[in-house]
Design an enzyme around this catalytic site. Sequence first.
Site, short mmCIF file in Angstrom:
data_model
loop_
_atom_site.label_atom_id
_atom_site.label_comp_id
_atom_site.label_asym_id
_atom_site.label_seq_id
_atom_site.Cartn_x
_atom_site.Cartn_y
_atom_site.Cartn_z
N VAL A 284 4.36 12.39 -21.81
CA VAL A 284 5.30 11.77 -20.89
C VAL A 284 5.90 12.83 -19.96
CG1 VAL A 284 7.46 10.51 -20.72
CG2 VAL A 284 5.81 9.90 -22.46
N ALA A 285 6.23 13.97 -20.53
CA ALA A 285 6.85 15.02 -19.74
C ALA A 285 5.90 15.53 -18.66
CB ALA A 285 7.26 16.17 -20.64
N ILE A 287 3.58 14.01 -16.99
CA ILE A 287 3.19 13.14 -15.89
C ILE A 287 4.32 13.03 -14.88
CG2 ILE A 287 2.51 10.80 -15.25
CD1 ILE A 287 1.39 10.60 -18.13
N GLU A 289 6.02 11.04 -12.89
CA GLU A 289 6.08 9.60 -12.62
C GLU A 289 6.34 9.27 -11.16
OE1 GLU A 289 7.83 11.25 -14.69
OE2 GLU A 289 8.20 10.26 -16.61
N ASP A 331 0.87 15.07 29.47
CA ASP A 331 0.79 14.88 30.91
C ASP A 331 2.01 15.54 31.53
OD1 ASP A 331 2.61 13.10 30.01
OD2 ASP A 331 1.64 11.31 30.79
N ASP A 612 0.17 6.99 29.10
CA ASP A 612 1.03 5.84 29.39
C ASP A 612 0.29 4.64 29.95
OD1 ASP A 612 0.49 7.03 31.79
OD2 ASP A 612 2.52 7.82 32.08
N ASP A 616 -5.45 4.83 29.17
CA ASP A 616 -5.24 5.93 28.23
C ASP A 616 -5.44 5.49 26.79
OD1 ASP A 616 -4.67 7.85 30.11
OD2 ASP A 616 -2.53 7.40 30.15
N ASN A 678 6.95 21.04 -15.94
CA ASN A 678 6.14 20.37 -16.95
C ASN A 678 5.21 21.36 -17.66
OD1 ASN A 678 7.39 18.09 -16.15
ND2 ASN A 678 5.66 17.25 -15.01
N ASN A 706 13.22 15.43 -19.23
CA ASN A 706 12.25 14.95 -18.26
C ASN A 706 12.88 13.91 -17.34
OD1 ASN A 706 9.65 14.32 -17.20
ND2 ASN A 706 9.69 12.48 -18.46
N ASP A 710 13.01 15.44 -13.64
CA ASP A 710 11.94 14.84 -12.85
C ASP A 710 12.51 13.95 -11.78
OD1 ASP A 710 9.97 16.05 -14.15
OD2 ASP A 710 8.89 14.24 -14.76
#
Length: 873
Positions: A284-285, A287, A289, A331, A612, A616, A678, A706, A710
């Site tokens: 879990v840590a 990834i 999220e 231009d 413009d 174009d 991580n 985390n 995170d």
Amino acid sequence: MKDSSVPHPWSAEAEDVLSRLQTDSDQGLSQSEADKRLQEYGPNRPLQKQAKPALTIFVEQWKNLIVGMLAAAALVSFGFGQALEGVAVCMALLVNVAIGFFTELRATRSMEALVEITKTESLVLRDGHQQSILSDNLVPGDVVPLEAGDVPAADMRLIEVSNMEVDESALTGESLPVAKQTEPVDVHAVLGDRSSMLFKGTALTAGTGAAVVTGTGMQTELGRIALLAQEAESEQTPLERRLEAMGKKLIWATIVLAAMVVAIGVSSGMELFLIIETSIALAVAAIPEGLPIVANIALAKGMFRLARENAVMQQLSAVETLGAASVICTDKTGTLTENSMRLTRIALPGDGVPFEEDLGQAKDDERARELLRVAALCVNAQLHPEGGDPVGDPLEIALLEGAASAGMERPDMLEHYPEEREEAFAADTKMMATFHKDDGEGYLVQVKGAPESVFEVCNISEEERQTWRKTNESLAGQGLRILAAAQGRAKSLDDDPYYNLSIVGLLALRDPVRKGVLEAVQACHKAGIRVVMVTGDQAATALHVAHELGITEDAADRALHGRDFKDPETMNREEKDRILNTRVFCRVSPEQKLQLVKLLQAEGLVIAMTGDGVNDAPALKKADIGVAMGKRGTQVARDAAHLVLRDDSFSTIIAAVEQGRAIFDNIRKFIVYLLSGNVGAIVIVGAAIPAGIGLPLLPLQILYLNMLSDVFPALALGVGQGDKSVMLRPPRPSSEPILDRERWIQVIGYGLLIAATVLASFWWARIRLGLSGNAAVTISFLTLAFARQWHVFNMRAPESNILSNGVTRNKFVWGALAICFFMLFLAIYTPPLAHALHLTPPTVAGWSAIVGFSLTPLVVGQAIIILRKKGRE
Ligand code: ATP
């Protein structure tokens, strides 16, 4: 809502349609009637994309891998009879879901708000006055004036047309423009044959006219098609795709790591429950999220910031591309210059050689008055239409003002010389002409246009032409815009106006450069971005302006003429290099613009191109960042572009590039920060298990940390203003991955550094402080926790100042740190939480160790940044 469409308006007479809609072609609807109809028929919005309901977003949060893993962890905890752990994991799970929910809700809502920013406007006739309204507010019966470049915002029955051509390819697939007219057509005519109608989703490529709205919102043909088609998938930006791909890889890497932890744990005889929980916590840590969501928020935030600076992005992904721009093709008139012109000098035919003079001094000269007559007659602009402000091309307004200053007002002139025909200005001839009645036989023809074009059609000797060319060059060399004026006679209105003319003189207009452009060009050069002028004007004028603005550094620089342009595929290396080294392109046609974009792209450059006009559009689409003008541009150009400048200014492009770079930078910082933390946690656990020293971090602690790190500091990094120094580096190659080699080294390096410090603190706690069990783990956990907070300051740009930089100036970072510190103290000093996390309040010696060790990654990190900066210098 009532059905807003009139049945078969194409097969009825225009007058019929008008009366059925109870409206008037000269007056339009009254405002009160329009308001009433808006209530009745609803806003003119096709395919109202349903806002994603909060509930859907909430449900979606449960369908992800992390939630699955946490749920598994909770089950394992309960299964092993660890109710407290189980409850804590469930809480972690809820917090995870809540964070995901709120960030995504925020991102979705900001995307919806962006739609508001990019709304278009339409010109309508109401109560007899032309006014610009939000296209959303168009109602059936509204009378709409039309001109080339417009994009109809509803379905309309034409009531007036002049040479109108429409590109209906988006609707019918027919790639050639079709001609329009006002006569009714067969009731069974297919879409492509309804020549008396204009449809939403098409574009006027030529001509002018007026039409009455017959269908709005979902009752347009486009709306019906959209209904038939599947609900469009919301497109992912390239960045999102890359992030998602990276996230997926990380998930797999994590699973492998978790499996390894299990294997190592089992082989070193650890408790099974602890092994499983640790591996899940690590997974879990590891990834990140929030990755795609934070990236989205960062992009959306950038878009809002840009909108405040007058740059409206049409697509989220373009923000990212902007940051990689390596060439800006711009231009001249209106973008680099003010587009507010003044007729300052003129040249008149002298005895054999033309002579120049200031306008003020020449007003009584008979020849000057002849020249000013062309300026007053051969134009489309109006100086005081019904007492109002000037309307029309600024160049023509300047001519009218010049003539008026000599007492030659256009309305008076037209009384003496009534206009019978106009040959409109065309980009290929670069001239326009008007036919007038006067005392003589036939018609007086007045012509103005680009000097070289006009000289060609005048009946003068080659020698005279040479002298005129010289005079033109000398005036243009002063940065003035030059038009040549000529006149002749025609027997009939069908005669070619550009034949057998006599030259009347040159009109030279000053168009001052815009404030701030010089600085913006310098900023580009510092940022390694090439600025290239691509103009329809002539070489001498263009070069003068380019030099004044620092676009060319060498006064001897030459301009490349559009005519010398070849198909990029047939060019050899030398010719290509010449183009790559050219800073000023003059007399360039829209097709040549497109070729230029292709050529530069083939060289691996990322191009921003301004434009413009209707023509174009292809170049704007093809460019990596098409930039259209909000004031001056046509709707067609705006639709084709990625970026619309509300103030038409070059400086705004640079501000946009800076934002683009800052956003990409932020996303990188955010990822490096997340991943290095991580990696640290993984290394700590991965090293501790085989070393047999016990776990320096417990599963729940990993989850708790985390959730703090995170989310808060990482998010804060993602939405920062960015470092000023982003504009001091060369553009990043467009192919560069989000994490290049250097950044991977940073991730691993910082990760190892953090891990080493935490392991050292664990050792210190056990050996030097004589702690064991939870007391020792508290020291290592808090060392990691604080180290990760300080570490955010390592995310400053390498060129920046140690005290004042993008991170320290980011108030979100300080807010995030405050929250994290608060949550950490809460964890230590509130007994239930401390109990769940197995924390015991550290002693003074413990705190000293925590502070000392946790600051190490920051100190070492800053030292490395400073040394590297020195090394580079
Ligand atoms: P840019 O906008 O790229 O700086 P530009 O406005 O000069 O350049 P175009 O609009 O393509 O470019 O015009 C090309 C040339 O045609 C002009 O330089 C001018 O000589 C001539 N021209 C422009 N407008 C008119 C007009 N209304 N009547 C006659 N001639 C014109």
